[in-house]
Design an enzyme around this catalytic site. Sequence first.
Site, PDB file in Angstrom:
ATOM      1  N   CYS B 302      47.013  35.139  30.524  1.00  0.00           N
ATOM      2  CA  CYS B 302      47.064  35.706  29.178  1.00  0.00           C
ATOM      3  C   CYS B 302      46.379  34.736  28.239  1.00  0.00           C
ATOM      4  CB  CYS B 302      48.510  35.886  28.723  1.00  0.00           C
ATOM      5  SG  CYS B 302      49.396  37.091  29.696  1.00  0.00           S
ATOM      6  N   LEU B 304      45.641  34.143  23.958  1.00  0.00           N
ATOM      7  CA  LEU B 304      45.957  34.654  22.629  1.00  0.00           C
ATOM      8  C   LEU B 304      45.643  33.623  21.551  1.00  0.00           C
ATOM      9  CD1 LEU B 304      47.514  36.658  20.664  1.00  0.00           C
ATOM     10  CD2 LEU B 304      49.521  35.253  21.145  1.00  0.00           C
ATOM     11  N   GLY B 313      36.910  31.543  15.391  1.00  0.00           N
ATOM     12  CA  GLY B 313      36.275  30.788  16.484  1.00  0.00           C
ATOM     13  C   GLY B 313      37.242  30.144  17.460  1.00  0.00           C
ATOM     14  N   GLU B 336      42.285  37.409  33.929  1.00  0.00           N
ATOM     15  CA  GLU B 336      43.023  38.470  34.589  1.00  0.00           C
ATOM     16  C   GLU B 336      42.811  39.794  33.854  1.00  0.00           C
ATOM     17  OE1 GLU B 336      47.085  37.329  35.398  1.00  0.00           O
ATOM     18  OE2 GLU B 336      47.713  39.418  35.485  1.00  0.00           O
ATOM     19  N   SER B 340      42.120  43.248  26.941  1.00  0.00           N
ATOM     20  CA  SER B 340      42.355  44.061  25.748  1.00  0.00           C
ATOM     21  C   SER B 340      41.017  44.275  25.046  1.00  0.00           C
ATOM     22  CB  SER B 340      43.327  43.347  24.817  1.00  0.00           C
ATOM     23  OG  SER B 340      42.698  42.195  24.295  1.00  0.00           O
TER      24      SER B 340
END
Lengths: 745, 446
Positions: B302, B304, B313, B336, B340
């Site tokens: 993940c 984020l 940036g 993975e 999104s």
Amino acid sequence: MSKLSFRARALDAAKPLPIYRNGDIPDLNDCVSINRAVPQMPTGMEKEEESEHHLQRAICAQQVFREKKECMVIPVPEAEGNINYYDRLYKGEFRQPKQLIHIQPFGLDYEQPDYDMDSEDETLLNRLNRKMELKPLQFEIMVDRLEKASANQLITLPEAKLLLNEDDYLLKSVYDYLVRKRKNCRGPSLIPQVKQEKRDGSTNNDAYVAFRRRTEKMQTRKNRKNDEASYEKMLKLRREFSRTVTILEMIKKREKSKRELLHLTLEVVEKRFQMSDFSGEVLSEVSVPLAEKTVHPAPICLPNGNRHKTENKVKSTPKHHPHNVTVKAEPHFDFIRPHKKSSRKPKLDTLRPPSRPERPHTVNTADIKQYDFHSSGEDENPQSPSSEPDEENDPDGAFVFRRRAGCSYLSPLTEQSDGSPPVLAGLDAMWQRNALTALSVPRRCVGVARRRLGRGGRVLLDRPSSELDRALRHLDPDTFCPSRSLAQLLSDIQACRWRYFQPRPLHQNQRDESGRNALHEDDRKGGGVTGTSSSRNTVLGGITEEQFQTHQQQLVQMQQQQLAQSQQQGLRPSSNLPERPHVHVSNTASLDTLSKTLDSASAQFAASAVVSTPNKDGKTHNTAVNGILPNSGKHNNKFSSSGSSSVRPSGASSKPLLAVPQSLPHGHGPLSSVSAVSPAHTHLNSARPCAPSPPALKLATVASSLDRVPKVTPASAIDSIGRDKNEPERLALNGIETTVAMEVT
Amino acid sequence: QNYVVSPRLMEIVEGCRLPVLRKNQENEDEWPLAEILSVKDTLGRKLFYVHYIDFNKRLDEWVTPDRLDMKKLQFPKKEAKTPTKNGLPGSRPSSPEREVVRETALNGTTRRVLPPSQPGRKRKTCGTDEDSQDSSDGIPTAPRMTGSLVSDRSHDDIITRMKNIDCIELGRHRLKPWYFSPYPQELTTLPILYLCEFCLKYLKSLKCLQRHLTKCNLRHPPGNEIYRKGTISFFEIDGRKNKTYSQNLCLLAKCFLDHKTLYYDTDPFLFYVMTEYDCKGFHIVGYFSKEKESTEDYNVACILTLPPYQRRGYGKLLIEFSYELSKVEGKTGTPEKPLSDLGLLSYRSYWSQTILEILMDLKSDNGERPQITINEISEITSVKKEDVISTLQYLNLINYYKGQYILTLSEDIVDGHERAMQKRHLRIDPKCLHFTPKDWSKRGKW
């Protein structure tokens, strides 16, 4: 933009792609159309999201403008900004360390309560603080502990009291407050926690349950190899653990034995005290056999250990074969630590009195049985004594030395306690290794020779040349082996063996002198073979009827086996028979030749026999038997020892043993000769090298040099016989043999 | 109290579709079609949770009845389009093409930019989805245990489709969650969920946070700092050794990552938290997680950037860092899946810039035309080969010319790249990275 008429080659990742820039870009139209041939890669997004409005807009914008336009970004829920009380909330400053921050594992857990006080709690606290002082942290700790001890229901007040060592009033107030607070609280606990899975699987689809345990480690697909490796490691670990267990068990056993030794030693001391045995006389008397015992018993074999537990000294005494008596002076058996006895060993040496009282003649049945077992074992495997245990002898193939279960093996003893070994030279040396030899098939005397076992069990004769050769060649081999009836033979053998069991101690010291004299006479007179049988009764004196019976039966059986064996081999009465003659000859002492057959062992035997027979009627025939010589008189030893032992007890007649058979059978040497060897011999054999008792040794030397010499043609030869025992090289050799012999046990 | 619910309003149930007013980025009114996911009645006022069709879920929201265009209300058809509780595959929205057709029929005003449908594309995307669907088989089972993202929709029930946290306060920032996150249920009703900025502990009130801060003396993520340049640092946190922090981080991240799954524990993951330092401490900017052992060359699970830091940036910095780690490991990697929308854009942007950087720097030796293989690009960048190819395709760089494939750098590509690189100030400096990869297969599991 029509479909291509050809199919583009697949894109090869390993193939260099030339790069065209700006101006030199070729016909773009062509390229574009062809571009379709390149397979489209998936974006990696969920399909329905991929088509989302804002994303597509953003993608298009990017493709068109080659950069992001502010209005084309994907909109996200925006949160409004700055928290103006931030600085008040997060107090203090944090200096950036020069070094990279490195966290100590587990250094983080300060035992701080997870519960954080809220404003509601604060009012309670303020109220309580009017009466007592309660710090917020204290309160939090209380709540924290109560909450963590509770499940759906708050723990009861008494439980809370047990849990928290607080003032009753305070506790009650806080407790009541918590009860109320929990009622209003929507969560299961006042400390908000992520919902945990329940084992029953009911929470499998609960969206609020998170961070479930991974029950399976991982998919094995990728890790299968790994699993194999770890499986092997586990196996190895298991093996090592079980080895550890074994070792620990052995240690336990050892320590138990030690304890037992201690107890027994104590017991001995007590007994001695009771007996007022302050001089150690009784002890040494009793412990003589122990000393001998050390010569043969197996140190290694664990089962032995148990036997000692119940035995008292008297019992163990008989265990020692009388033959060992010759050897009993043997002081060392370092590698042998047969339990308690070993510790007493040194004492024995010092305590050994010049004259020894008679030992009790009781025989432990168990011991005899054990012994018998051994002998029968040897019969079954007649070759074993003759095969060399040399490690380089691997090519021996089937004849290679193999340890047998239930046998104990002793290492050679390399030191003699007393007596400096005479250095041998010339003839002496020759006699040391060789013996007078006759062949049974071309019936003739081959003179002095040494037998050894060759590859594949062949019997080789090494024949040194000597001045005696000429004389020996004319010897009538028949003098060695007169034919005898089977029955006679049998009985003779039996006679020998029984003697073997004679548990009598020897009283060498006492008889030293007389022995010497006896030897003279003996030699001269020569003992009749008959003597053997006559002496039997006396010999057996120390054995109980029952033991005698069982043993006899076994012996008979053994003999039968031996006979059957030899007959099968196509030998004439053969192997067993030939021996007889030797004895005969030697006994009669009629021939010089006889004396020639003496090797060290026989000399020793003779000596011991003489020693133990004060009266001269015993015929010591020197075990000339050996004459047939096997390698370095191994067998002789046996004989001699058995002979001596038998003689000793009776103290009367030294019946020489004849027993042993050894002629060189035709090529079957090892078999026949071996078969002739009784197990007892083996024992003796082992005993001999380690142990010639000094007196016996001396005696033998004297005897041979004085007495026999004259008779024997090559006087010097005989001379040597007596002495050679101590020769180091010899000893070494014996050591090896010993090991072999020990196999019997 | 006097407000009378109109009869029409009563008829609106879950599954109904109708245009709903929302403001676009230009602050203009729009009436995109939306689906009613939930209805709630607070103090006599009805609120409707709507999902704007073809908009990302993160824009779903509670709306008042006055924003609904009741005239165009459609009632749910028999085969309800609402996601079913068990998330059967049948509930998946239909293909984009059909959607478009239907929507234009229903609501011609919807602004919509869709790429021309490409034959073959649909088939291929379906193909990639197959794997993920296999695992669910229509029956909700425990999800696979590797990876961090759910690609099947077994969790796509009504609860997880709706945001449950209204607002999160984290340090200086307030965050509006985009998606569901399994924070303790009793906290979901709070107007604001307070997080400790450093240990990420969730607290129900400011008072609790205050109290917590007297006890929490963390001023940086509880891990080893493996990179520092200027104010930017990266901390490595082991999901097994530091469960509490890892879980708190995951809960927070879940608020902004639709497909992230928190089904299983964090043990098999490492968390790389990017922070920005100021005098108060190391403030979390974003993070990515990474499987200790990936069976599929994933170098990111993940990823984020927290919303307050987005579009500055940092996302690219995180991605760049993840590839730097792969370079140290000597492996190529890929994020993975599924990505999104923002993930795809960020990665494409990163890949494009990274690859173009290499291509532009290639000098032709001895007058020959410079050339390079896809494998070489992959090795230099640690970007997985497939991603290199897809980027080349996306940028339209790869062409078939005279029997061979060539790379063409058009002027606007070059210009666009140069402009983009000028704006890209934040870069990872490999010299500042202090990282030794561990062979997790040789340690105890995770």
